[in-house]
Enzyme design. Structure first.
Site, PDB file in Angstrom:
ATOM      1  N   SER A  89     -28.800-105.276   5.654  1.00 59.41           N
ATOM      2  CA  SER A  89     -29.677-105.035   4.505  1.00 59.41           C
ATOM      3  C   SER A  89     -31.009-104.421   4.905  1.00 59.41           C
ATOM      4  CB  SER A  89     -29.931-106.347   3.760  1.00 59.41           C
ATOM      5  OG  SER A  89     -30.765-107.202   4.508  1.00 59.41           O
ATOM      6  N   THR A 209     -33.185-107.863   2.139  1.00 63.19           N
ATOM      7  CA  THR A 209     -34.484-107.281   2.504  1.00 63.19           C
ATOM      8  C   THR A 209     -35.133-108.266   3.457  1.00 63.19           C
ATOM      9  OG1 THR A 209     -34.741-106.287   0.305  1.00 63.19           O
ATOM     10  CG2 THR A 209     -36.778-106.690   1.523  1.00 63.19           C
ATOM     11  N   THR A 227     -36.401-102.700   3.950  1.00 61.97           N
ATOM     12  CA  THR A 227     -35.076-102.868   3.346  1.00 61.97           C
ATOM     13  C   THR A 227     -34.278-101.575   3.370  1.00 61.97           C
ATOM     14  OG1 THR A 227     -33.946-103.681   1.360  1.00 61.97           O
ATOM     15  CG2 THR A 227     -35.810-102.224   1.004  1.00 61.97           C
ATOM     16  N   ARG A 237     -32.783 -93.847  -5.332  1.00 62.93           N
ATOM     17  CA  ARG A 237     -33.244 -95.083  -5.991  1.00 62.93           C
ATOM     18  C   ARG A 237     -34.253 -95.802  -5.075  1.00 62.93           C
ATOM     19  NH1 ARG A 237     -33.298-100.742  -4.393  1.00 62.93           N
ATOM     20  NH2 ARG A 237     -33.213-102.018  -6.270  1.00 62.93           N
ATOM     21  N   ASP A 240     -38.367-102.467  -5.159  1.00 59.64           N
ATOM     22  CA  ASP A 240     -39.741-103.002  -5.148  1.00 59.64           C
ATOM     23  C   ASP A 240     -40.372-103.001  -3.760  1.00 59.64           C
ATOM     24  OD1 ASP A 240     -37.829-104.900  -4.350  1.00 59.64           O
ATOM     25  OD2 ASP A 240     -39.016-106.597  -5.052  1.00 59.64           O
ATOM     26  N   THR A 260     -37.954-110.583  -2.059  1.00 59.35           N
ATOM     27  CA  THR A 260     -36.620-110.039  -1.849  1.00 59.35           C
ATOM     28  C   THR A 260     -35.853-110.265  -3.163  1.00 59.35           C
ATOM     29  OG1 THR A 260     -35.763-112.145  -0.982  1.00 59.35           O
ATOM     30  CG2 THR A 260     -36.634-110.594   0.628  1.00 59.35           C
ATOM     31  N   GLY A 261     -34.683-109.661  -3.260  1.00 59.77           N
ATOM     32  CA  GLY A 261     -33.899-109.834  -4.487  1.00 59.77           C
ATOM     33  C   GLY A 261     -33.899-108.575  -5.342  1.00 59.77           C
TER      34      GLY A 261
HETATM   35  N1  GLY Z   1     -35.713-106.011  -3.182  1.00 61.13           N
HETATM   36  C1  GLY Z   1     -35.111-104.922  -2.533  1.00 61.13           C
HETATM   37  C2  GLY Z   1     -34.596-103.893  -3.439  1.00 61.13           C
HETATM   38  O1  GLY Z   1     -34.282-104.177  -4.600  1.00 61.13           O
HETATM   39  O2  GLY Z   1     -34.469-102.758  -3.004  1.00 61.13           O
END
Ligand code: GLY
Length: 360
Positions: A89, A209, A227, A237, A240, A260-261
């Site tokens: 990741s 992440t 990440t 894309r 955050d 993260t998430g």
């Molecule tokens: N939190 C990492 C992402 O959505 O790219």
């Protein structure tokens, strides 16, 4: 309960600490609040990270105890994760976009100088966190993306390499082959095979992440988030992680927070700066993280993202430290862990306080 069937703001701190805070994984049991009590008082060094940050926090704390600046320390820690081909990741071996190309995002923020740097959709360079720091130090910009970010990295001598490992390529191919019943990509199968070609939805997508934040011996606060983003994303894309205020925020007078998430949810709430502002208002790091989680719950209105009880189907997790070296974390859903190192013993993993218990 509010309209989503979730617990109210007034109650959730109570239920989160009652249900979620607490067990130490792999060592003796102690709760975040006990550990925070140890860190109470004057500014003390601390490093916090997501659950994939055991080595990163240990490395960062070693450097901090040798006198390093918190930003150099957290980046050195995060680089271990970026360099690990088995961590799918982040960095080398990160899961690719829908075309099978790895695109990385990262941010860094340095509290003592109030500066930050971010890169997004960076290809071929395994350490986006280092590129983000060079951007911070050697330009007047804060965020650089895509081809421009790659050219900038090349100009500063970063080595290009293929970031797609064999394992990540095969995971991407499995995803592509099972994407839908209406395209031509199917996994190996025979006349008896059932259930292939079905869109398995977000459960099979990865938002992994690393976020790592630290207070150093001088009370300097910094953070880093890195990440490969949502696996199999549309090329370009951006989540955050490379957005200051969303995936990372540092205020040297208050503290640091990162996430993260599901990046899309956090981009719509800009929660890391919110966590820091909640701490400025006097909330503990754990309270601030859970309050930011609740804000995401309140702001999620699209039914496709909610379960039968009106709760978000996804997870977002926050990690925070304050100027005094106190730390805390919070997630929407139970079952998460975070990593911390207060310099007194090895890095340890703690169960994450949460809003909703899985399966309940
Ligand atoms: N939190 C990492 C992402 O959505 O790219």
């Amino acid at each position: 309960m509010n309209m989503h069937g979730s617990i109210t703001r007034r109650n959730f701190f109570k239920s989160a600490s009652a249900i979620g805070a607490g067990a130490l994984i792999g060592h003796e049991v102690s709760s975040p609040s006990q550990l925070m009590a140890q860190a109470d008082g004057a500014s003390k060094p601390v490093v916090i990270a997501s659950k994939n940050g055991l080595q990163a926090t240990a490395k960062a704390m070693t450097l901090i105890q040798e006198g390093a600046d918190a930003l150099d320390a957290v980046i050195a820690g995060v680089n271990l994760v970026e360099d690990d081909p088995n961590e799918n990741s982040v960095g080398l071996g990160g899961l690719p976009n829908e075309e099978g190309i790895v695109e990385l995002d990262a941010s860094v923020m340095h509290g003592p100088t109030g500066r930050g740097g971010c890169v997004a959709s960076l290809r071929n360079i395994k350490n986006p966190s280092k590129v983000a720091k060079v951007l911070m130090e050697r330009t007047d910009h804060v965020l650089i993306v895509g081809e421009g970010a790659l050219r900038f990295a090349r100009a500063h001598g970063f080595k290009e390499e293929n970031l797609l490992t064999e394992e990540s390529r095969q995971a991407w191919l499995r995803w592509k082959e099972n994407l839908s019943t209406t395209d031509d990509w199917l996994p190996p199968h025979d006349i008896e095979t059932k259930g292939i070609g079905m869109n398995r939805g977000p459960a099979y997508r990865n938002h992994g992440t690393i976020n790592c934040n630290a207070v150093d011996l001088r009370g300097g606060i910094s953070g880093c988030t890195s990440t490969s983003g949502l696996s199999y994303k549309i090329p370009g894309r951006v989540g955050d992680s490379p957005i200051l205020g969303a995936g990372l925020y540092v205020d040297n007078e208050v503290g640091a927070a990162g996430s993260t998430g599901r990046g899309e949810a956090n981009l719509l709430a800009c929660s890391s700066v919110m966590v820091v502002e909640f701490m400025r208002q006097g909330k503990s790091p754990e309270e601030a993280c859970l309050q930011a989680c609740q804000r995401i719950v309140d702001q999620t209105k699209m039914k496709r993202l909610l379960d039968e009880q009106g709760r978000p189907k996804f997870d977002v997790v926050f990690y925070a430290i304050n100027k005094r070296g106190q730390f805390g974390a919070g997630a929407l859903w139970s079952g998460e862990r975070f990593t911390v190192n207060t310099g007194e013993k090895d890095s340890r993993q703690l169960e994450m306080p949460f809003l909703f218990k899985r399966g309940a």
